[in-house]
Design an enzyme around this catalytic site. Sequence first.
Site, PDB file in Angstrom:
ATOM      1  N   HIS A 194      -7.361   0.328  -1.080  1.00  0.00           N
ATOM      2  CA  HIS A 194      -6.449  -0.554  -1.477  1.00  0.00           C
ATOM      3  C   HIS A 194      -7.164  -1.923  -1.598  1.00  0.00           C
ATOM      4  CE1 HIS A 194      -2.284  -2.276  -2.054  1.00  0.00           C
ATOM      5  NE2 HIS A 194      -3.040  -2.761  -2.990  1.00  0.00           N
ATOM      6  N   GLU A 197       0.730   9.240  -6.232  1.00  0.00           N
ATOM      7  CA  GLU A 197       1.612  10.564  -5.910  1.00  0.00           C
ATOM      8  C   GLU A 197       2.385  10.945  -7.341  1.00  0.00           C
ATOM      9  OE1 GLU A 197       2.533  12.435  -2.165  1.00  0.00           O
ATOM     10  OE2 GLU A 197       3.137  10.529  -1.716  1.00  0.00           O
ATOM     11  N   THR A 244       0.670  -1.367  -0.136  1.00  0.00           N
ATOM     12  CA  THR A 244      -0.073  -0.020  -0.111  1.00  0.00           C
ATOM     13  C   THR A 244       0.965   1.205  -0.115  1.00  0.00           C
ATOM     14  OG1 THR A 244      -1.736  -1.099   1.221  1.00  0.00           O
ATOM     15  CG2 THR A 244      -1.857   1.262   1.163  1.00  0.00           C
TER      16      THR A 244
END
Length: 140
Positions: free
Chosen positions: A77, A50, A42
Site C-alpha cells: 500500500h 479481491e 488498507t
Amino acid sequence: MKASLLPGIKLQHRFLVPSTKTVPALYPEAEEFLAMPEVFATGYMVGLLEWTCIKCVNPHLDWPIEQTVGTHINVSHLAATPPGMEVTVNVELIEVDGRRLVFTVEAHDGVDVISKGQHERFVINRERFDAKVAEKRKRT
C-alpha cells in the site's frame, strides 16, 4: 470451471472511494482507527483487489455454484488516497494450478500507484464449502 479459465485473463475495475471506506470507518469500535487520517484503508483496498479478481474469473466459472475464496495476499500500500478519488484496479490471472488461481494486481488513484502485488484464490463448490463451515460451527 470452464475451459476458458486460463492464464492471461485480465480485468480493469474502477471504484470511487467514499468516506465509508476510510481508516476511521474500518473498525469504528477501535479508538486507534478513529484517530487516524481519513484515507482509503488498507483493509478496504485489499477487498477491492479481491473483488476485481472475483469479477475477472466469474464468467469462467459455473457461478454461483462455483465461487472463489481468497487464500493468500501479498500487496503493498504505497500511497494515501482521500475519499472522492477514483481507484482503478488492473488484475491479470497469471497461473491456474487445478483450483488454485494466482493474479497480479495493481491499483492507481489517478495520481499515484497505490498498490502492487499478487493475490491467490481457490475455486470452491459453494454447497460443499457451506457444509464444511456448518460442521465447523458444530465443533465450537
